[in-house]
Scaffold this active site. Sequence first.
Site: not given
Ligand SMILES: Cc1cc2nc3c(=O)[nH]c(=O)nc-3n(C[C@H](O)[C@H](O)[C@H](O)COP(=O)(O)OP(=O)(O)OC[C@H]3O[C@@H](n4cnc5c(N)ncnc54)[C@H](O)[C@@H]3O)c2cc1C
Length: 303
Positions: A96, A130-131, A180, A184-185, A285
């Site tokens: 980051k 990371d973003m 990647r 968005g988190a 998370r």
């Molecule tokens: C490798 C990686 C790198 C990332 N880097 C960044 C970044 O640089 N910047 C950024 O803003 N975000 C980042 N993220 C986070 C991302 O933006 C999402 O917030 C996160 O991946 C949840 O979105 P989803 O696509 O899994 O879909 P969602 O619709 O949120 O989840 C789909 C399903 O996955 C499972 N799930 C998802 N999250 C969780 C959890 N925390 N605990 C348990 N089960 C879960 C559940 O079963 C859910 O129904 C990253 C994610 C990954 C996987």
Amino acid sequence: MISDLLLRAAQNKKLESLVSGNALTRGTVRRFVAGVSLQEAIRVAQRMNSEGIDVSLDLLGESVEDLAESAAATDQYIETVQTIAERAPGATVSVKLSQLGIGVDPQACAKNLDRLLEASAAVGVLVEVDMEHSSVGRPTLEAFRDALPRHPQTRLAIQAAMRHTPEDLESFTDIKPRLRLVKGAFAEPLSRALRDRKEITAQYLFLTDWILAHCPYPAFGTHDDVCIENVKKAAVAAGVGKRDFEFQMLYGVRRDVQRQLVREGYRVRVYVPFGTQWYPYLMRRMAERPANLLFFLRSVVGR
Ligand SMILES: Cc1cc2nc3c(=O)[nH]c(=O)nc-3n(C[C@H](O)[C@H](O)[C@H](O)COP(=O)(O)OP(=O)(O)OC[C@H]3O[C@@H](n4cnc5c(N)ncnc54)[C@H](O)[C@@H]3O)c2cc1C
């Protein structure tokens, strides 16, 4: 909404010291964080490698307050890449830029990033940026763009939820960087980001096609079955082979799906965080899946 509350809690320093000091939370933390030391992270990397899964190590920590802290974080990252090269070849590091000082002094941050990229290139380890929150999004994008000519294999995370992402991608058309795609988190204002989950997913599907058509060796960071299935179909349609992109997932999330994708012949990389500063990461998370919160709260109160 509970997710918004959790994302706000992620930035609350008082809550951070209260929760971080509570030994009872260790079980929940361990589900999402490999350990506090680099050695523990390397052991997790080696175990995942033996299952055919690659990793990206993330040294936890964000938003340093001065240049000394950002230089120290850069040194720790350099130690991490050197250790990876010896003990977990194939792993990348995820960084980051707020940790390298982008919020303190963007020029000093650019030098730190350069130092990390040089040290990584010297031992053949790739770096993923990371973003973060939009308050540092633009400077992150610019730092990445500046570093790219010298280190073209560096990868940047791009958030489907951000309204300006399609425009940012268009501006990359000639450069063709490694990206990647994630949803968005971070808690963002409606003026800057989509908030509706269906809209975000639709944007993820749309951007998947764009990235497969324009960028080499992309990564799709998602656990969402709809997005995963779409990536598989879109890759076939774009003529991109199973080994020419990566699925990326977070440590401790949907391990069954990670293994299934490996069995199907896809490349899978798991994002493995380690270190002592796990609080904001863990809160994000929780925000993604508030059901996790129940287990966490039970551990805080010791039940
Ligand atoms: C490798 C990686 C790198 C990332 N880097 C960044 C970044 O640089 N910047 C950024 O803003 N975000 C980042 N993220 C986070 C991302 O933006 C999402 O917030 C996160 O991946 C949840 O979105 P989803 O696509 O899994 O879909 P969602 O619709 O949120 O989840 C789909 C399903 O996955 C499972 N799930 C998802 N999250 C969780 C959890 N925390 N605990 C348990 N089960 C879960 C559940 O079963 C859910 O129904 C990253 C994610 C990954 C996987």
